[in-house]
Design an enzyme around this catalytic site. Structure first.
Site, PDB file in Angstrom:
ATOM      1  N   HIS A  16      -8.470  -0.986  -0.484  1.00  0.00           N
ATOM      2  CA  HIS A  16      -7.509  -2.072  -0.751  1.00  0.00           C
ATOM      3  C   HIS A  16      -8.331  -3.246  -1.239  1.00  0.00           C
ATOM      4  O   HIS A  16      -9.410  -3.497  -0.733  1.00  0.00           O
ATOM      5  CB  HIS A  16      -6.804  -2.582   0.508  1.00  0.00           C
ATOM      6  CG  HIS A  16      -6.215  -1.541   1.374  1.00  0.00           C
ATOM      7  ND1 HIS A  16      -4.878  -1.256   1.363  1.00  0.00           N
ATOM      8  CD2 HIS A  16      -6.762  -0.735   2.302  1.00  0.00           C
ATOM      9  CE1 HIS A  16      -4.641  -0.310   2.263  1.00  0.00           C
ATOM     10  NE2 HIS A  16      -5.767   0.012   2.843  1.00  0.00           N
ATOM     11  N   HIS A  46      -5.277  -1.133  -5.405  1.00  0.00           N
ATOM     12  CA  HIS A  46      -5.816  -0.006  -4.646  1.00  0.00           C
ATOM     13  C   HIS A  46      -6.633   0.864  -5.576  1.00  0.00           C
ATOM     14  O   HIS A  46      -6.227   1.108  -6.713  1.00  0.00           O
ATOM     15  CB  HIS A  46      -4.685   0.790  -3.995  1.00  0.00           C
ATOM     16  CG  HIS A  46      -3.944  -0.014  -2.973  1.00  0.00           C
ATOM     17  ND1 HIS A  46      -2.797  -0.697  -3.277  1.00  0.00           N
ATOM     18  CD2 HIS A  46      -4.234  -0.304  -1.680  1.00  0.00           C
ATOM     19  CE1 HIS A  46      -2.392  -1.353  -2.196  1.00  0.00           C
ATOM     20  NE2 HIS A  46      -3.250  -1.143  -1.212  1.00  0.00           N
ATOM     21  N   ARG A  57       6.183 -11.439   5.559  1.00  0.00           N
ATOM     22  CA  ARG A  57       5.633 -11.217   6.894  1.00  0.00           C
ATOM     23  C   ARG A  57       6.094 -12.324   7.820  1.00  0.00           C
ATOM     24  O   ARG A  57       6.163 -13.479   7.423  1.00  0.00           O
ATOM     25  CB  ARG A  57       4.098 -11.229   6.846  1.00  0.00           C
ATOM     26  CG  ARG A  57       3.529 -10.082   6.046  1.00  0.00           C
ATOM     27  CD  ARG A  57       2.020 -10.118   6.071  1.00  0.00           C
ATOM     28  NE  ARG A  57       1.500  -9.147   5.120  1.00  0.00           N
ATOM     29  CZ  ARG A  57       0.220  -9.063   4.761  1.00  0.00           C
ATOM     30  NH1 ARG A  57      -0.656  -9.913   5.290  1.00  0.00           N
ATOM     31  NH2 ARG A  57      -0.170  -8.158   3.890  1.00  0.00           N
ATOM     32  N   CYS A 101       0.795  -1.240   0.000  1.00  0.00           N
ATOM     33  CA  CYS A 101       0.000   0.000   0.000  1.00  0.00           C
ATOM     34  C   CYS A 101       0.828   1.292   0.000  1.00  0.00           C
ATOM     35  O   CYS A 101       0.543   2.186  -0.801  1.00  0.00           O
ATOM     36  CB  CYS A 101      -0.964   0.043   1.178  1.00  0.00           C
ATOM     37  SG  CYS A 101      -1.464  -1.539   1.803  1.00  0.00           S
ATOM     38  N   LYS A 160     -15.155  -3.607   5.628  1.00  0.00           N
ATOM     39  CA  LYS A 160     -14.634  -4.476   4.568  1.00  0.00           C
ATOM     40  C   LYS A 160     -15.579  -5.636   4.308  1.00  0.00           C
ATOM     41  O   LYS A 160     -16.447  -5.933   5.134  1.00  0.00           O
ATOM     42  CB  LYS A 160     -13.271  -5.037   4.965  1.00  0.00           C
ATOM     43  CG  LYS A 160     -13.344  -5.993   6.157  1.00  0.00           C
ATOM     44  CD  LYS A 160     -12.069  -6.813   6.292  1.00  0.00           C
ATOM     45  CE  LYS A 160     -12.136  -7.671   7.561  1.00  0.00           C
ATOM     46  NZ  LYS A 160     -10.997  -8.556   7.721  1.00  0.00           N
ATOM     47  N   ASP A 172      -2.726  -7.726  -5.395  1.00  0.00           N
ATOM     48  CA  ASP A 172      -3.133  -6.520  -4.695  1.00  0.00           C
ATOM     49  C   ASP A 172      -3.683  -5.478  -5.655  1.00  0.00           C
ATOM     50  O   ASP A 172      -3.321  -5.460  -6.834  1.00  0.00           O
ATOM     51  CB  ASP A 172      -1.881  -5.941  -4.021  1.00  0.00           C
ATOM     52  CG  ASP A 172      -2.210  -5.233  -2.729  1.00  0.00           C
ATOM     53  OD1 ASP A 172      -3.404  -5.067  -2.427  1.00  0.00           O
ATOM     54  OD2 ASP A 172      -1.268  -4.849  -2.020  1.00  0.00           O
ATOM     55  N   GLN A 192       0.867 -11.041  -3.234  1.00  0.00           N
ATOM     56  CA  GLN A 192      -0.552 -10.671  -3.184  1.00  0.00           C
ATOM     57  C   GLN A 192      -1.025 -10.243  -4.561  1.00  0.00           C
ATOM     58  O   GLN A 192      -0.279  -9.617  -5.305  1.00  0.00           O
ATOM     59  CB  GLN A 192      -0.743  -9.475  -2.250  1.00  0.00           C
ATOM     60  CG  GLN A 192      -0.554  -9.788  -0.800  1.00  0.00           C
ATOM     61  CD  GLN A 192      -0.879  -8.564   0.035  1.00  0.00           C
ATOM     62  OE1 GLN A 192      -0.282  -7.506  -0.151  1.00  0.00           O
ATOM     63  NE2 GLN A 192      -1.821  -8.696   0.938  1.00  0.00           N
TER      64      GLN A 192
HETATM   65 ZN   LIG Z   1      -3.312  -2.080   0.557  1.00  0.00          ZN
END
Ligand SMILES: [Zn+2]
Ligand SMILES: [Zn+2]
Length: 572
Positions: free
Chosen positions: A448, A322, A300, A271, A402, A320, A318
């Site tokens: 996200h 945004h 992580r 992010c 979410k 991912d 990910q």
């Molecule tokens: Zn994010």
């Protein structure tokens, strides 16, 4: 029947049986699990193996027949310490420290067996109907590698013998599909101690499937109006201070490295980098929405004890994205995102999809009005798309509501995959803005979004969902040509070349073996199509088509086969 209670009570009975059978047993904890229970023991006199299960089970049945009541005994902290010391239960003493000062301290006693435990329990041991021990494994105390290794004994328990049979059957099916087992057998991936736990190596066949998933993913994103970003793997401490990760997320981050006297951290999330791209220019309402996606690899920290194949790892990619948009755009964006998620999941054969909607918790950042609009847009999108959902009231993160999407796989197991998460925190922390129609600066909405979750975990789920028999479009090897004898080798090579022209993933079995052996090997490799060519096929310029699950399809020309295969070479 309260299965949680049954399962946890069975754990006590198992612990009691182990204490009867072996000396100097130290107890740790014995919680219920999704299908049964486990108990962690320190057993200095015996290293348990499945050979011990019948004896332990027999002792458990005895305790059940004796029908002891589960007695709840409340004691003072001092009394608890005294009791545990007297019994030499050092792990329990350690656990006692976890119980908050204002909470009651209770023991549960059944027969002579007594265990520090919060409960609740069944009334009597005789209420336990059906159970079976299934596994034993090492487990560090509190999951920390420097602590002593305990023995974790696992069992299953249900309300009846019949339910137990069904459960064991389902577990056997899951065992056959275990992605770690299939990953080895089909040579898809590995994790190696020499490199480090939870770090995945994609072998050629697994990597081929990953490429296919990623190519599909990219194409769909471009079609869906996304742009794709690539961002760094490390960033300076200051960035992670601004984002709040160092304050709130540091236990999941790895130690920093020093570069020219500055601290840099490996990214646990993408992010902040996407935000930096947003901030690299002045944005106007005319530029929005911005939809930016990245297959971003993050690292992580996970305790070594919880690492599990591809499902729990330390490094993962990910899928991912945004979305930055205006308040007016939010509803449309969310609906499109949910529809996009459904399209993606359907393409991999997941039809049953449900969701959780998590709403505003007590402590939260962001204007009340924004929370309402965001939550309403999530709820409306789920309704519009006909996705059944449960509301987790107040269960959202402090920075925004979410939805989590869940899928059901081929054998009825549920997996949580994607998330669509609002964020009212990062735009504030990074002071994001856009120039509105009114000429003033406003804060954009930020969402996200990950649809597959992580590529590693999604691949693990896919392996189990398909049982390793990937559909034609994802199969790393789609077609194998099997010549009957050496005499057809040239013709077979021609068939391979012809199919390669159409970009099929095709190989030739050149071994001089009987055709039966060749077919068996191709079948084990779960290759969708085998093309057998003997003198007859070479003569008539055809192939005898064999499909992995239905068997003989019959003879056809190579062109006819290529046409048939092309029709199957697309996502579901
Ligand atoms: Zn994010
Ligand atoms: Zn208990």
């Amino acid at each position: 029947m309260d299965l949680q209670r049954v399962r946890h009570s069975t754990a006590h009975v198992m612990a009691a049986a182990v204490c009867r059978l072996f000396e100097d047993v130290k107890l740790d904890i014995g919680p219920a699990t999704e299908t049964g229970f486990y108990y962690d023991f320190d057993l200095p006199t015996r290293r348990l193996s499945p050979d011990d299960f019948p004896a332990i089970e027999q002792e458990m049945r005895k305790i059940i027949t004796e029908d002891h009541p589960f007695e709840r005994i409340e004691v003072s902290r001092e009394e608890a310490v005294r009791l545990l010391k007297e019994q030499g239960q050092s792990f329990k003493l350690d656990r006692l420290g976890d119980i908050p000062e204002d909470e009651a301290i209770t023991f549960y006693k059944s027969g002579v067996f007594m265990d520090l435990c919060r409960g609740p329990h069944l009334e009597r041991t005789g209420e336990i109907k059906a159970f079976k021990l299934i596994n034993v494994a090492g487990s560090y105390f509190r999951g920390i590698e420097t602590n002593p290794m305990l023995q974790r004994l696992y069992g299953v328990a249900t309300g009846s013998e019949k339910e137990l049979r069904v459960l064991l059957q389902r577990m056997e099916e899951a065992r056959k599909r275990d992605h770690r087992k299939l990953g080895r057998e089909l040579d898809l991936f590995s994790a190696q101690e020499e490199v480090g736990g939870g770090l995945i190596h994609w072998h050629p066949k697994g990597a081929r499937i990953r490429c296919l998933i990623e190519d599909f993913w990219r194409r769909e994103h471009f079609r869906g109006g996304y742009e794709i970003l690539y961002t760094p793997h490390i960033g300076r401490a200051h960035l992670w201070e601004t984002s709040g990760h160092l304050e709130f997320y540091s236990e999941n981050m790895y130690s920093p490295m020093d570069i020219d006297g500055n601290e840099y951290f490996v990214k646990p999330m993408n992010c902040p980098f996407h935000i930096m791209v947003y901030r690299s220019d002045t944005r106007s309402y005319r530029d929005l929405p911005l939809r930016w996606a990245e297959l971003g690899t993050v690292y992580r920290y996970e305790k070594s004890g919880v690492l599990h194949g591809l499902l729990r790892v330390r490094g993962f990619t990910q899928d991912d994205a945004h979305i930055f948009c205006t308040p007016e755009q939010i509803e449309g964006e969310i609906e499109e995102t949910v529809k996009f998620a459904l399209r993606m999941l359907h393409s991999f054969g997941f039809e049953k999809i449900s969701a959780y909607l998590s709403t505003r918790p007590g402590k939260a950042v962001g204007e009340e009005e924004r929370w309402q609009q965001a939550t309403a847009s999530l709820e409306r999108a789920l309704k519009t798309c006909g996705i059944p959902f449960e509301v987790d009231q107040g269960g959202g993160a402090f920075y925004g509501p979410k939805i989590d999407l869940k899928i059901q796989d081929a054998i009825g197991r549920e997996w949580q995959l994607g998330t669509i998460q609002f964020d009212f925190n990062l735009p504030e922390r990074f002071n994001l803005g856009y120039v509105g129609e009114d000429g003033d600066t406003h804060q954009p909405y930020m969402v996200h979004r990950a649809l597959l979750g992580s590529i590693e975990r999604f691949f693990g789920i896919l392996v189990e969902h398909y049982g390793g028999a990937f559909p034609f479009w994802l199969a790393p090897e789609q077609v194998r040509v099997l010549p009957l004898t050496e005499g057809q080798m040239d013709y077979a090579r021609g068939v391979v070349e012809r199919l390669k022209k159409d970009d099929f993933r095709v190989t030739l079995d050149e071994k001089s073996e009987k055709i039966g052996a060749k077919i068996r090997r191709a079948q084990q490799a779960k290759i969708p199509y085998m093309l057998v060519v003997g003198p007859k096929e070479a003569e008539s310029q055809t192939v005898a088509v064999r499909e992995r699950s239905t068997g003989d399809v019959g003879p056809m020309t190579v062109d006819a086969f290529a046409e048939r295969a092309a029709g199957e070479n697309v996502p579901e």
